[in-house]
Design an enzyme around this catalytic site. Structure first.
Site, PDB file in Angstrom:
ATOM      1  N   LYS A  77     -24.680  -1.995  21.045  1.00 50.00           N
ATOM      2  CA  LYS A  77     -24.324  -2.111  19.631  1.00 50.00           C
ATOM      3  C   LYS A  77     -23.061  -2.956  19.516  1.00 50.00           C
ATOM      4  CE  LYS A  77     -25.283   1.487  16.276  1.00 50.00           C
ATOM      5  NZ  LYS A  77     -24.907   2.825  15.805  1.00 50.00           N
TER       6      LYS A  77
HETATM    7  O1  G3P Z   1     -26.284   4.776  12.358  1.00 50.47           O
HETATM    8  C1  G3P Z   1     -25.013   4.682  11.787  1.00 50.47           C
HETATM    9  C2  G3P Z   1     -24.595   6.017  11.337  1.00 50.47           C
HETATM   10  O2  G3P Z   1     -24.237   6.803  12.418  1.00 50.47           O
HETATM   11  C3  G3P Z   1     -23.542   6.013  10.309  1.00 50.47           C
HETATM   12  O3  G3P Z   1     -23.808   7.080   9.504  1.00 50.47           O
HETATM   13  O4  G3P Z   1     -23.358   8.804   7.863  1.00 50.47           O
HETATM   14  O5  G3P Z   1     -21.488   7.875   9.266  1.00 50.47           O
HETATM   15  O6  G3P Z   1     -22.517   6.508   7.457  1.00 50.47           O
HETATM   16  P1  G3P Z   1     -22.715   7.599   8.457  1.00 50.47           P
END
Ligand code: G3P
Length: 216
Positions: A84
């Site tokens: 990533k």
């Molecule tokens: O895949 C990316 C994810 O982990 C981010 O999620 O909920 O932290 O925006 P969030």
């Protein structure tokens, strides 16, 4: 559409793997920190012992040379690791070098069609539009997914669209309708997708009707 689990919690991954519906895993530094695991390599190796599909592991370096070195190291942890890389000038440079070396990359922190376009042109294997974080600032995250899918389809770009930052089951439904290749979802969203009140009512009724006849 395939479903990946967005977690570094290996108990959740083991449980979800048993259901046969998870084709890959995405992690990020925050998710690994949440599990209080200091050694990213050991987490990724443990996940690779459970899941055959792609496992995204993120680099922490910010300069292109360091990013490329770190990505080479991260990709050596397991054959199914996808590196990533956060969107930035250095990130694009890293993706372009790594793609020529055959190292799979996932352009992360993607918040616009222009960023996704640059990612696919640089050679990213996946681009990850962060749906929930766009919704958080009153932008339509799923519209971005839909736009990226349309443009990649039109130009026959091989990069896969990985809808990320998914927060609830409706996000998954819309990602599927928009034609996303993958939605990466937290474990609680997977559990919510399984449940339906009419299913529960139906099971209870079938069980009760069957039991009632057994008493005769
Ligand atoms: O895949 C990316 C994810 O982990 C981010 O999620 O909920 O932290 O925006 P969030």
């Amino acid at each position: 559409m395939r479903i990946f689990l967005d977690t570094a919690n290996t108990s959740e991954i083991r449980q979800a793997a048993r259901l046969g519906v998870i084709s890959g895993i995405t992690t990020n530094p925050s998710l690994i920190a949440k599990e209080k695991r200091e050694d990213m390599k050991s987490v990724i190796e443990e996940i690779a012992s459970i899941i055959d599909g792609p496992i995204s592991a993120e680099v922490l370096s910010l300069e292109p040379k360091a990013m490329i070195q770190e990505a080479r190291e991260v990709s050596s942890w397991s054959a199914n690791v996808v590196v990533k890389i956060p969107m930035s000038e250095g990130g694009l440079e890293a993706i372009s070098v790594l793609s020529r070396e055959g190292i799979k990359t996932n352009l992360t922190l993607c918040f616009s069609l222009n960023q996704a376009l640059l990612g696919t042109i640089a050679g990213a294997t996946y681009v990850s539009p962060f749906v929930g974080r766009l919704d958080d600032i009153s932008h339509d995250g799923m519209q971005l997914v839909s736009d990226i899918v349309k443009v990649f389809d039109h130009y026959k770009m091989p990069t896969q669209v990985l809808a990320a930052s998914i927060r609830h089951p409706l996000h998954v439904v819309i990602a599927a309708k928009a034609g996303a290749d993958i939605a990466t979802i937290p474990y609680n969203v997977l559990k919510q997708m399984i449940k339906h009140p009419l299913t529960d009512i139906g099971i209870t009724r079938f069980t009760e009707d069957w039991q009632s006849i057994q008493k005769l």
